[in-house]
Design a protein around this motif. Structure first.
Motif, PDB file in Angstrom:
ATOM      1  N   CYS A  19       0.832  -1.214   0.000  1.00  0.00           N
ATOM      2  CA  CYS A  19       0.000   0.000   0.000  1.00  0.00           C
ATOM      3  C   CYS A  19       0.861   1.257   0.000  1.00  0.00           C
ATOM      4  N   CYS A  20       2.073   1.170   0.515  1.00  0.00           N
ATOM      5  CA  CYS A  20       2.974   2.328   0.548  1.00  0.00           C
ATOM      6  C   CYS A  20       3.634   2.568  -0.801  1.00  0.00           C
ATOM      7  N   ARG A  21       3.276   1.770  -1.793  1.00  0.00           N
ATOM      8  CA  ARG A  21       3.754   1.954  -3.159  1.00  0.00           C
ATOM      9  C   ARG A  21       2.687   2.614  -4.046  1.00  0.00           C
ATOM     10  N   VAL A  23      -0.052   5.423  -5.460  1.00  0.00           N
ATOM     11  CA  VAL A  23      -0.108   6.876  -5.600  1.00  0.00           C
ATOM     12  C   VAL A  23      -1.177   7.372  -4.636  1.00  0.00           C
ATOM     13  N   VAL A  24      -0.785   8.271  -3.745  1.00  0.00           N
ATOM     14  CA  VAL A  24      -1.700   8.819  -2.747  1.00  0.00           C
ATOM     15  C   VAL A  24      -1.947  10.288  -3.068  1.00  0.00           C
ATOM     16  N   PHE A  25      -3.142  10.564  -3.586  1.00  0.00           N
ATOM     17  CA  PHE A  25      -3.533  11.941  -3.866  1.00  0.00           C
ATOM     18  C   PHE A  25      -3.941  12.606  -2.566  1.00  0.00           C
ATOM     19  N   LEU A  26      -3.400  13.781  -2.313  1.00  0.00           N
ATOM     20  CA  LEU A  26      -3.722  14.508  -1.088  1.00  0.00           C
ATOM     21  C   LEU A  26      -5.045  15.241  -1.247  1.00  0.00           C
ATOM     22  N   GLU A  27      -5.755  15.346  -0.148  1.00  0.00           N
ATOM     23  CA  GLU A  27      -7.049  16.005  -0.115  1.00  0.00           C
ATOM     24  C   GLU A  27      -6.936  17.283   0.709  1.00  0.00           C
ATOM     25  N   SER A  28      -7.873  18.199   0.526  1.00  0.00           N
ATOM     26  CA  SER A  28      -7.861  19.399   1.351  1.00  0.00           C
ATOM     27  C   SER A  28      -8.006  18.962   2.800  1.00  0.00           C
ATOM     28  N   GLY A  29      -7.260  19.577   3.659  1.00  0.00           N
ATOM     29  CA  GLY A  29      -7.283  19.202   5.069  1.00  0.00           C
ATOM     30  C   GLY A  29      -6.161  18.264   5.461  1.00  0.00           C
ATOM     31  N   ASP A  30      -5.509  17.611   4.490  1.00  0.00           N
ATOM     32  CA  ASP A  30      -4.360  16.765   4.827  1.00  0.00           C
ATOM     33  C   ASP A  30      -3.227  17.664   5.313  1.00  0.00           C
ATOM     34  N   ASP A  31      -2.602  17.273   6.413  1.00  0.00           N
ATOM     35  CA  ASP A  31      -1.536  18.069   7.034  1.00  0.00           C
ATOM     36  C   ASP A  31      -0.217  17.310   6.947  1.00  0.00           C
ATOM     37  N   VAL A  32       0.251  17.133   5.717  1.00  0.00           N
ATOM     38  CA  VAL A  32       1.476  16.386   5.455  1.00  0.00           C
ATOM     39  C   VAL A  32       2.632  17.371   5.313  1.00  0.00           C
ATOM     40  N   PRO A  33       3.785  17.088   5.951  1.00  0.00           N
ATOM     41  CA  PRO A  33       4.941  17.972   5.780  1.00  0.00           C
ATOM     42  C   PRO A  33       5.291  18.153   4.301  1.00  0.00           C
ATOM     43  N   ALA A  34       5.578  19.377   3.924  1.00  0.00           N
ATOM     44  CA  ALA A  34       5.798  19.729   2.511  1.00  0.00           C
ATOM     45  C   ALA A  34       6.892  18.899   1.853  1.00  0.00           C
ATOM     46  N   HIS A  35       7.918  18.497   2.591  1.00  0.00           N
ATOM     47  CA  HIS A  35       9.014  17.750   1.964  1.00  0.00           C
ATOM     48  C   HIS A  35       8.615  16.315   1.596  1.00  0.00           C
ATOM     49  N   GLU A  69       0.330   9.868  12.656  1.00  0.00           N
ATOM     50  CA  GLU A  69      -0.691  10.753  13.237  1.00  0.00           C
ATOM     51  C   GLU A  69      -1.172  11.808  12.252  1.00  0.00           C
ATOM     52  N   ASN A  70      -0.358  12.136  11.252  1.00  0.00           N
ATOM     53  CA  ASN A  70      -0.709  13.150  10.250  1.00  0.00           C
ATOM     54  C   ASN A  70      -0.802  12.565   8.850  1.00  0.00           C
ATOM     55  N   ARG A  71      -0.994  11.252   8.744  1.00  0.00           N
ATOM     56  CA  ARG A  71      -1.056  10.612   7.429  1.00  0.00           C
ATOM     57  C   ARG A  71      -2.272  11.140   6.648  1.00  0.00           C
ATOM     58  N   PRO A  72      -2.189  11.077   5.332  1.00  0.00           N
ATOM     59  CA  PRO A  72      -3.288  11.569   4.500  1.00  0.00           C
ATOM     60  C   PRO A  72      -4.598  10.820   4.762  1.00  0.00           C
ATOM     61  N   ALA A  73      -5.701  11.478   4.443  1.00  0.00           N
ATOM     62  CA  ALA A  73      -7.035  10.903   4.651  1.00  0.00           C
ATOM     63  C   ALA A  73      -7.204   9.583   3.907  1.00  0.00           C
ATOM     64  N   VAL A  74      -6.680   9.499   2.695  1.00  0.00           N
ATOM     65  CA  VAL A  74      -6.825   8.256   1.939  1.00  0.00           C
ATOM     66  C   VAL A  74      -6.120   7.100   2.654  1.00  0.00           C
ATOM     67  N   CYS A  75      -5.015   7.368   3.297  1.00  0.00           N
ATOM     68  CA  CYS A  75      -4.312   6.329   4.055  1.00  0.00           C
ATOM     69  C   CYS A  75      -5.127   5.926   5.291  1.00  0.00           C
ATOM     70  N   ARG A  76      -5.798   6.892   5.879  1.00  0.00           N
ATOM     71  CA  ARG A  76      -6.639   6.604   7.050  1.00  0.00           C
ATOM     72  C   ARG A  76      -7.821   5.706   6.672  1.00  0.00           C
ATOM     73  N   ARG A  77      -8.302   5.832   5.440  1.00  0.00           N
ATOM     74  CA  ARG A  77      -9.446   5.030   4.993  1.00  0.00           C
ATOM     75  C   ARG A  77      -9.041   3.632   4.522  1.00  0.00           C
ATOM     76  N   PHE A  78      -7.776   3.436   4.252  1.00  0.00           N
ATOM     77  CA  PHE A  78      -7.304   2.147   3.744  1.00  0.00           C
ATOM     78  C   PHE A  78      -7.463   1.082   4.832  1.00  0.00           C
ATOM     79  N   VAL A  79      -8.091  -0.033   4.494  1.00  0.00           N
ATOM     80  CA  VAL A  79      -8.346  -1.102   5.468  1.00  0.00           C
ATOM     81  C   VAL A  79      -7.366  -2.247   5.246  1.00  0.00           C
TER      82      VAL A  79
END
Length: 105
Positions: A19-21, A23-35, A69-79
């Protein structure tokens, strides 16, 4: 050890963090470090991947998310162990040998 999905509990360490391979599209509200963010060719922000193919937020020593703790929303939904998890693990297993070698001490 096989990357093929099995019945029962799925363990991330036994599936090459497939799953870490993705493509994870970021959504508004995701608080991921810019780097950890890059631009997809279609212009949207996505999680960057390293040369090894894994998300740059993956802690390769512990094989876990370094920004859990700050992972993207799509990662949070992944089961883990869900139908999508099993489907991508099956597809991956068809094309790859096991990349992570398990060491028993």
């Amino acid at each position: 050890m096989s990357t093929r999905p099995t019945k029962g509990k799925v363990h991330c360490a036994s599936c090459d963090a497939v799953c870490c391979r993705l493509v994870v599209f970021l959504e508004s509200g995701d608080d991921v470090p810019a780097h950890f963010v890059t631009q997809h060719p279609k212009g949207r922000d996505v999680m960057a991947h390293g040369e090894d193919g894994w998300c740059v937020a993956l802690d390769r020593t512990r094989m876990c998310c370094s920004i859990y703790e700050n992972r993207p929303a799509v990662c949070r939904r992944f089961v883990r162990g869900g139908s999508y998890c099993n489907a991508i693990r099956t597809d991956y297993a068809r094309e790859h040998d096991r990349a992570i070698k398990m060491v028993v001490k």
